[in-house]
Scaffold this motif. Structure first.
Motif, short mmCIF file in Angstrom:
data_model
loop_
_atom_site.label_atom_id
_atom_site.label_comp_id
_atom_site.label_asym_id
_atom_site.label_seq_id
_atom_site.Cartn_x
_atom_site.Cartn_y
_atom_site.Cartn_z
N GLU A 90 0.89 -1.16 0.00
CA GLU A 90 0.00 0.00 0.00
C GLU A 90 0.93 1.21 0.00
OE1 GLU A 90 -2.88 1.63 -0.85
OE2 GLU A 90 -3.91 0.09 0.32
N PHE A 91 0.60 2.25 -0.74
CA PHE A 91 1.55 3.35 -0.92
C PHE A 91 1.96 4.00 0.39
CE2 PHE A 91 -0.26 3.03 -5.18
CZ PHE A 91 0.91 2.99 -5.93
N GLY A 92 1.04 4.13 1.32
CA GLY A 92 1.36 4.80 2.58
C GLY A 92 2.22 3.99 3.52
N LEU A 93 2.49 2.73 3.20
CA LEU A 93 3.23 1.87 4.12
C LEU A 93 4.75 2.04 4.00
CD1 LEU A 93 1.30 -1.54 3.96
CD2 LEU A 93 1.27 0.15 5.79
N PHE A 94 5.22 2.51 2.85
CA PHE A 94 6.67 2.53 2.60
C PHE A 94 7.16 3.97 2.46
CE2 PHE A 94 5.03 -1.51 1.09
CZ PHE A 94 5.87 -2.40 1.75
N GLY A 95 8.42 4.18 2.86
CA GLY A 95 9.00 5.51 2.82
C GLY A 95 9.40 5.94 1.42
N GLY A 96 9.79 7.22 1.34
CA GLY A 96 10.22 7.77 0.06
C GLY A 96 9.05 8.32 -0.73
N GLU A 97 9.34 8.80 -1.94
CA GLU A 97 8.32 9.38 -2.80
C GLU A 97 7.52 8.26 -3.46
OE1 GLU A 97 7.98 13.16 -5.86
OE2 GLU A 97 9.85 12.03 -5.74
N PHE A 98 6.21 8.21 -3.18
CA PHE A 98 5.34 7.13 -3.66
C PHE A 98 5.86 5.75 -3.22
CE2 PHE A 98 4.59 10.54 -6.81
CZ PHE A 98 3.24 10.76 -6.54
N GLY A 99 6.51 5.73 -2.04
CA GLY A 99 6.96 4.45 -1.48
C GLY A 99 8.15 3.85 -2.22
N ASN A 100 8.98 4.72 -2.86
CA ASN A 100 10.05 4.17 -3.70
C ASN A 100 11.20 3.57 -2.89
OD1 ASN A 100 11.12 6.60 -2.78
ND2 ASN A 100 12.25 6.98 -4.68
N TYR A 101 11.22 3.75 -1.55
CA TYR A 101 12.24 3.08 -0.75
C TYR A 101 12.16 1.55 -0.90
CZ TYR A 101 13.57 7.31 1.89
OH TYR A 101 14.05 8.54 2.27
N LEU A 102 10.97 1.06 -1.18
CA LEU A 102 10.80 -0.39 -1.32
C LEU A 102 11.67 -0.96 -2.43
CD1 LEU A 102 9.34 -3.02 -0.60
CD2 LEU A 102 7.44 -2.30 -2.06
N LEU A 103 11.98 -0.14 -3.43
CA LEU A 103 12.83 -0.61 -4.54
C LEU A 103 14.21 -1.03 -4.04
CD1 LEU A 103 11.87 2.10 -7.19
CD2 LEU A 103 11.25 -0.32 -7.24
N TYR A 104 14.69 -0.40 -2.98
CA TYR A 104 16.00 -0.75 -2.44
C TYR A 104 15.97 -2.14 -1.80
CZ TYR A 104 17.48 4.03 -3.30
OH TYR A 104 17.82 5.21 -3.90
N LEU A 105 14.86 -2.49 -1.17
CA LEU A 105 14.73 -3.85 -0.63
C LEU A 105 14.79 -4.87 -1.76
CD1 LEU A 105 13.93 -5.58 1.98
CD2 LEU A 105 11.61 -5.50 1.05
N LEU A 106 14.04 -4.59 -2.84
CA LEU A 106 13.99 -5.53 -3.96
C LEU A 106 15.34 -5.62 -4.68
CD1 LEU A 106 10.48 -4.70 -5.46
CD2 LEU A 106 11.11 -6.60 -3.98
N ASP A 107 16.04 -4.51 -4.76
CA ASP A 107 17.35 -4.52 -5.43
C ASP A 107 18.35 -5.41 -4.72
OD1 ASP A 107 16.67 -2.88 -7.52
OD2 ASP A 107 17.26 -1.03 -6.52
#
Length: 731
Positions: A90-107
C-alpha cells in the motif's frame, strides 16, 4: 529442512486493514499447509515504533530509514531456508516518494518475490507510474484482488498480463444455520438493522448513510443503524476524534439519537460476524472511486448481507443486481430509497443475502490461502509442500442424524428433512462410524451405530433384499418401485460384512447384523450389476473373517468370475476395464478383484486387479493431481476422453480406499503417493484450488464443477470424506 516464507507487511498489534488481512491470510496458510512450511513476518514500522509483536515477527523494518531496507534484505538472504518473500503493498506503508524506498529492498533481495497491490490507481502521476512499473519488473509475480485492478496494471502501467494473478480478498466462513441464533445473543430485538463496520475514516462517508436515515425513519421509526469500529489510528494521530464528533453532531441535529448506535472499538472476529449475521441491510458508502478493494465489503457479502454500495471496482465486480444495489457516491437520497425498498421486501432481502453468500464462498480464507500458495509452489521443495490433514470432525454427521437415520441431502449446511433417508447413506455411515469407534472407542459413536444398523434392518424385505428410499416420516419412498436397487443391496452387504468383521460390538448388535446378512444371502446369486457384485465381494470378504463357512468363498469366487467375464468381453490392448465406459465408483471394481484374490488365492484375480487399477489411475491422475470421471457424460471407450466437469467426493473416496488396499498388498510407493494426492483433492489440490471439505462444519461439499463448488453438504459427500479421512489415520 523446512521451507520459510517471509511476509513484508504491517502486522498486529498495529491496527490497520492490511495488518488484519495478513493475519487472516497467514493463519489460513498455517491451517492449510503442513509444518514443512513456516511463515515469518517482517513487520513495517513508520512513526509508530516499539510495538509488542508475537513470535512470528522475526524482522522489523523501519520504513523511514532507507538503509534499513538494505539491512533487512541482507538478513533475509542469509537464511537459506527462506524460499520466497511476499510483499503486501500500500503506498502509505513505505517511505520515500510514492513508497520508492521499497525498490532498495527488492534490489538487494536474492529471493523470489511476489507483491500484492492492495490499491491500483487509475491515471497515475508520472512518478507513481514509474515506481509501480519498477516494482513489477523486479518481482516474479504480481497479485491483485479484482479483475479491474488487473486491467489497470496491463493497460495503464503496461505490466505483462501473464505476470498478474487475481486472487480475491479473503472472507471468513459463516454458518448459514447459525444466523438466526445471533439475533438472540445480541439482544437487539426485532428492529430493522442497518450496519457499517471498519476503522472509521472520512473516505467511508458515514455521513451519507446518516443523512439517509430521516427518510428511512419515516417508514421504519425504530430502524437502528450500527456503526461498528473505532476511528482509524492514523486519523486519530492527525486530528483526534474530530470525524466521529462530526458524525455525532449530525445525528443530534437530525434527532437520530435513538436510531444510531456506535460500537466504538476494534471488534474481535466472532463479535463482528455476530453483528453482521443480524444485519438486514449493509451500507457501504465509500466516496473514494479509486478504492480498488474493501475487506469490509467482502466480509459483509460473505455473511449473507444484502448490500447497498457505492461503485468502487470491487463492488461493481461482485455485486450484481441479485445480491445488492449500487448507488452513486455521496447520494443519501439513493441510499434511503434503496434501503426502504429492501426493508419492505423480506423475501428479496433474504434471496439477495443468499446470493451474496454463494458468490463469496470461493473467497473463504482457505481458498485464498490455496491460490496464494500456488504462486509459491515453484520455489518450495516438493517434500515440504504438503497439506495439513484436518482432525476428524463428526459434527455434520451428527447434525444430519435423526433417531431414524442420516438425512440424505443438505441445503448448504442445513439438513433437508424433506429428502428423507437412503439405505446407501446409512450403510456407508455405519462403516465409517464402526471404523471410528474401532480407532477411538468413543461411547457417543455407539448411539449412532445402533441407529444406522436399525435403519438397515428396517429396509430389509421378507425375501432378504433391501429397499433404498425412506421418507422422513418413515414411509417407504416411491422411488423404490422404479429404480434398480442392486447397488444399494450390495452396499448393505458391504456394511454388514465390515461391521461383523470387527468383533468389538455388543452381542445384541452383532445378532441383528448376522440376521440381516443371513437373510440377504438367500437371494444374492441373481445380482449381476458389476458394482453391486464388487460391493458384495467386499462384504463377504469381511464377513468371512469371523465366519469360516465355505459357501462364502464360493460366492466370492462366483462373483469374481462374473466380473472376469465382463472384463474379457470388452478389454483389449488399450482398454483394461470391465465395461465399455467409466462411470462412478470405478476404483471399487479393481479393489473387489483384489479382495477376491485375497479370499480365494486365484492369481488371475490379482493380475486383473492390478491391470485395471493401473489403467484407471493412468486416466485419473494428471499433472500431479486427481481428476475423477465427470458425471457429465462419463468416459466411453469408443469416444474421445470427456473433458467435462462434475467431480464428486464419493469417487475420490473409492479411489483412496482402493489405493490403500493396493499399497498394503503390493507395497508400491506410487500407490501411496497417489493416495496422498487424492486426499489432498478435498483440501484444495484440484483445478480450482478450492477446499471441498469444511473444517468449520465437518461437512463435505457435494461436487466440484468447472468454475464453482456445489456448496450443499449432503450425507453421501460428508461420509465419503470421513471414510477417506479414516484411511489417512494409517499414514
Amino acid at each position: 529442512m523446512n521451507s520459510k516464507l517471509v511476509f513484508v507487511t504491517s502486522y498486529p498489534p498495529r491496527e490497520c486493514g492490511i495488518a488484519t488481512f495478513t493475519t487472516d491470510l497467514t493463519g489460513a496458510i498455517k491451517k492449510q499447509m503442513d509444518s514443512g512450511i513456516e511463515i515469518e513476518i517482517c513487520a513495517l514500522e513508520g512513526l509508530c515504533k516499539g510495538l509488542n509483536y508475537t513470535a512470528e515477527v522475526t524482522y522489523i523494518l523501519d520504513t523511514t530509514r532507507l538503509e534499513n531496507y538494505i539491512e533487512i534484505a541482507k538478513k533475509i538472504n542469509e537464511d537459506r531456508r527462506v524460499k520466497a518473500v511476499m510483499i503486501e503493498h500500500e503506498f502509505g506503508l513505505f517511505g520515500g516518494e510514492f513508497g520508492n524506498y521499497l525498490l532498495y529492498l527488492l534490489d538487494h533481495l536474492d529471493k523470489p518475490v511476489v507483491i500484492t497491490f492492495h490499491t491500483v490507481l487509475p491515471r497515475p502521476e508520472e512518478k507513481r507510474l514509474l515506481v509501480v512499473k519498477s516494482l513489477c519488473k523486479k518481482v516474479q509475480s504480481v497479485l491483485v484482488m479484482t479483475h479491474a485492478s488487473r486491467k489497470l496494471l496491463t493497460q495503464e502501467y503496461l505490466v505483462p498480463d501473464a505476470k498478474i494473478k487475481v486472487v480475491p480478498h479473503g472472507t471468513h466462513y459463516v454458518l448459514w444455520k447459525h444466523k438466526e441464533e445471533a439475533k438472540e445473543k445480541l439482544n437487539l430485538g426485532h428492529r430493522p438493522i442497518l450496519a457499517t463496520f471498519g476503522l472509521l475514516g472520512r473516505n467511508k462517508s458515514i455521513e451519507t448513510a446518516i443523512d439517509a436515515l430521516p427518510e428511512i425513519k419515516k417508514q421504519f421509526p425504530n430502524v437502528l443503524y450500527l456503526i461498528l469500529g473505532k476511528t482509524h489510528p492514523c486519523l486519530v494521530e492527525h486530528e483526534g476524534e474530530a470525524y466521529r464528533e462530526l458524525l455525532e453532531e449530525r445525528i443530534k441535529q437530525q434527532e437520530l439519537g435513538e436510531n444510531v448506535q456506535f460500537v466504538n472499538r476494534f471488534l474481535e472476529l466472532e463479535e463482528l460476524l455476530a453483528y453482521l449475521s443480524i444485519t438486514d441491510v449493509y451500507l457501504f458508502t465509500s466516496k473514494d472511486p479509486n478504492q480498488a478493494v474493501s475487506g469490509t465489503f467482502a466480509y459483509a457479502m460473505s455473511s449473507a448481507c444484502p448490500i447497498i454500495a457505492t461503485p468502487i471496482p470491487h463492488a461493481v465486480e461482485l455485486l450484481s443486481d441479485d445480491a445488492g444495489i449500487l448507488v452513486d457516491f455521496e447520494q443519501a437520497g439513493q441510499v434511503a430509497q434503496a434501503a426502504i425498498c429492501l426493508l419492505n421486501d423480506r423475501e428479496r432481502r433474504e434471496q439477495m443475502g443468499c446470493n451474496a453468500f454463494h458468490k463469496t464462498r470461493f473467497t473463504v480464507w482457505e481458498n485464498v490461502a490455496n491460490q496464494t500458495m500456488a504462486l509459491f509452489k515453484p520455489f518450495i521443495e516438493q517434500a515440504n509442500y504438503r497439506y495439513r490433514i484436518p482432525p476428524i470432525n463428526l459434527d455434520h454427521i451428527e447434525y444430519l442424524t435423526t433417531e431414524r437415520g442420516i438425512i440424505q441431502f443438505s441445503k448448504m449446511d442445513i439438513a433437508d428433512l424433506d429428502s428423507g433417508y437412503t439405505l446407501d447413506d446409512n450403510a456407508r455411515v455405519l462403516i465409517a462410524l464402526a471404523r471410528h469407534y474401532e480407532l477411538t472407542k468413543e461411547e457417543s459413536d455407539l448411539k449412532h451405530i445402533r441407529t444406522y444398523l436399525g435403519f438397515i434392518r428396517y429396509c430389509q424385505q421378507p425375501d432378504g433384499s433391501f429397499i433404498n428410499y425412506v421418507d422422513y416420516n418413515g414411509s417407504r419412498g416411491i422411488l423404490n418401485n422404479s429404480e434398480n436397487l442392486e447397488d444399494s443391496n450390495g452396499r448393505a452387504i458391504w456394511a454388514l460384512g465390515y461391521f461383523l468383521s470387527l468383533n468389538i460390538f455388543e452381542k445384541h448388535l452383532v445378532d441383528i447384523a448376522k440376521d440381516c446378512m443371513q437373510n440377504v444371502l438367500q437371494n444374492i446369486e441373481r445380482i449381476s450389476s458389476p458394482r453391486a457384485m464388487a460391493f458384495i465381494i467386499k462384504g463377504l470378504y469381511y464377513y468371512r473373517q469371523n465366519n469360516h463357512d465355505l459357501k462364502l468363498s464360493s460366492l466370492i469366487d462366483m462373483f469374481a468370475e462374473r466380473m472376469l467375464g465382463c472384463y474379457n468381453q470388452v478389454a483389449d490392448k488399450k482398454w483394461h476395464w470391465f465395461e465399455e465406459y467409466l462411470t462412478y465408483a470405478n476404483a471399487l471394481l479393481p479393489e473387489a478383484m483384489m479382495f477376491a484374490w485375497k479370499a480365494t488365492g486365484n492369481i488371475t484375480y490379482r493380475i486383473i486387479a492390478k491391470s485395471t487399477i493401473d489403467f484407471l489411475l493412468s486416466i485419473l491422475f494428471k499433472e500431479d493431481r486427481i481428476k475423477v470421471i465427470s458425471n457429465n457424460g462419463w468416459f466411453h471407450k469408443s469416444r474421445e476422453p470427456n473433458e467435462g466437469f462434475g467431480e464428486q467426493p464419493i469417487d475420490v473416496a473409492y479411489t483412496i480406499m482402493a489405493l490403500d488396499l493396493f499399497y498394503s498388498e503390493l507395497g508400491d510407493a506410487d500407490y501411496l503417493n497417489k493416495l496422498h494426492i487424492a486426499f489432498d483433492w478435498f483440501l484444495g489440490r484440484n483445478h480450482l484450488n478450492q477446499v471441498i471439505y469444511s473444517r468449520v462444519t465437518g461437512g463435505c461439499y457435494d461436487g466440484l464443477e468447472k468454475e464453482s463448488v456445489n456448496l450443499n453438504q449432503g450425507a453421501e459427500s460428508t461420509i465419503s470424506y470421513l471414510l477417506s479421512r479414516l484411511v489417512m489415520e494409517k499414514y
